[in-house]
Motif scaffolding. Structure first.
Motif, PDB file in Angstrom:
ATOM      1  N   LEU A  36      24.651  43.483  39.839  1.00 49.58           N
ATOM      2  CA  LEU A  36      26.114  43.477  39.980  1.00 49.58           C
ATOM      3  C   LEU A  36      26.530  42.548  41.123  1.00 49.58           C
ATOM      4  O   LEU A  36      27.488  42.816  41.839  1.00 49.58           O
ATOM      5  N   GLN A  39      30.146  41.798  42.929  1.00 52.10           N
ATOM      6  CA  GLN A  39      31.155  42.664  42.310  1.00 52.10           C
ATOM      7  C   GLN A  39      31.725  43.705  43.273  1.00 52.10           C
ATOM      8  O   GLN A  39      31.059  44.144  44.208  1.00 52.10           O
ATOM      9  N   HIS A  40      32.967  44.091  42.968  1.00 50.97           N
ATOM     10  CA  HIS A  40      33.605  45.254  43.601  1.00 50.97           C
ATOM     11  C   HIS A  40      33.344  46.437  42.680  1.00 50.97           C
ATOM     12  O   HIS A  40      33.796  46.456  41.537  1.00 50.97           O
ATOM     13  N   ALA A  61      25.746  44.834  44.541  1.00 47.68           N
ATOM     14  CA  ALA A  61      27.214  44.723  44.623  1.00 47.68           C
ATOM     15  C   ALA A  61      27.636  44.161  45.971  1.00 47.68           C
ATOM     16  O   ALA A  61      26.958  44.350  46.985  1.00 47.68           O
ATOM     17  N   ASP A 104      35.511  45.767  39.112  1.00 47.91           N
ATOM     18  CA  ASP A 104      34.584  45.088  38.200  1.00 47.91           C
ATOM     19  C   ASP A 104      33.707  46.075  37.449  1.00 47.91           C
ATOM     20  O   ASP A 104      33.459  45.914  36.257  1.00 47.91           O
ATOM     21  N   THR A 105      33.198  47.073  38.166  1.00 45.74           N
ATOM     22  CA  THR A 105      32.293  48.063  37.568  1.00 45.74           C
ATOM     23  C   THR A 105      32.587  49.433  38.160  1.00 45.74           C
ATOM     24  O   THR A 105      32.859  49.555  39.351  1.00 45.74           O
ATOM     25  N   GLY A 133      35.456  44.653  32.392  1.00 47.93           N
ATOM     26  CA  GLY A 133      34.746  45.462  33.377  1.00 47.93           C
ATOM     27  C   GLY A 133      33.790  46.441  32.725  1.00 47.93           C
ATOM     28  O   GLY A 133      33.891  46.748  31.528  1.00 47.93           O
TER      29      GLY A 133
END
Length: 198
Positions: A36, A39-40, A61, A104-105, A133
């Motif tokens: 990830l 990513q946020h 992340a 994002d996730t 997402g």
């Protein structure tokens, strides 16, 4: 619904943490098709912060926003994650304090089966995810919650529970479609999967 003393001990110990760092991280990496990076990520139900550690250290992340219904768990997570790119708060997965389409996730390390109105939590997850997402989830099926051991030693809502197929159908109802086959692990005690927002 907060964990009782027995489940808190089961979920907050070095063996469980090691399992999250090794096996669960590997499951999620495979389900996500990689890491990830950049990513946020939003973690729902952060407990004492091990999940956020996994998301940063094993899944790569850039930053994590995380919350838990239990104030004492959030305080433990604050101590554990001090100085890390993590924002922590007390919160409810049925009313996520996050703007729409900004994450994002979302990662769910087995939290949604504790939620009485779990369908509301799915709607909230779908709301905060940006288009494209990803939701990574690990959940406990109804048959386990209704087992003697779960009913004797833990406290869970017993009505309106789900099996993996029903969980996936609710995700799809909110525009979250599976990216791979749902996997069943630990002799069917939990299922793991991923879904992407349209």
């Amino acid at each position: 619904m907060k964990l009782n003393t027995v489940e808190r001990a089961i979920m907050n110990n070095p063996v469980r943490a090691a399992h999250q760092h090794r096996r669960e991280a590997a499951w999620f990496r495979r389900m996500a098709g990689g890491d990830l990076s950049g990513q946020h990520v939003l973690e729902v139900g952060c407990g004492r912060g091990v999940g956020a550690e996994v998301i940063l250290d094993r899944l790569g992340a850039a930053r994590v926003t995380a919350f838990d219904l239990d104030e004492s768990m959030v305080e433990l997570a604050r101590r554990r994650l001090h100085g890390r790119p993590v924002s922590l708060s007390v919160g409810d997965v049925c009313t996520i304090e996050q703007q729409s389409a900004t994450v994002d996730t979302v990662v769910d390390f087995g939290i949604i089966h504790h939620v009485p109105a779990w369908q509301e939590s799915i709607a909230e997850v779908a709301r905060v995810l940006r288009p494209g997402g990803l939701l990574l989830f690990e959940e406990v099926p109804r048959r386990m919650i209704h087992s003697w051991a779960f009913k004797t030693f833990t406290v869970h809502p017993l009505e309106n529970r789900f099996e993996a197929e029903e969980f996936a159908a609710e995700l799809a109802r909110h525009g979250l479609h599976g990216t791979a086959r749902i996997e069943h692990h630990l002799a069917g005690m939990l299922f793991v999967g991923a879904a992407r927002k349209n």
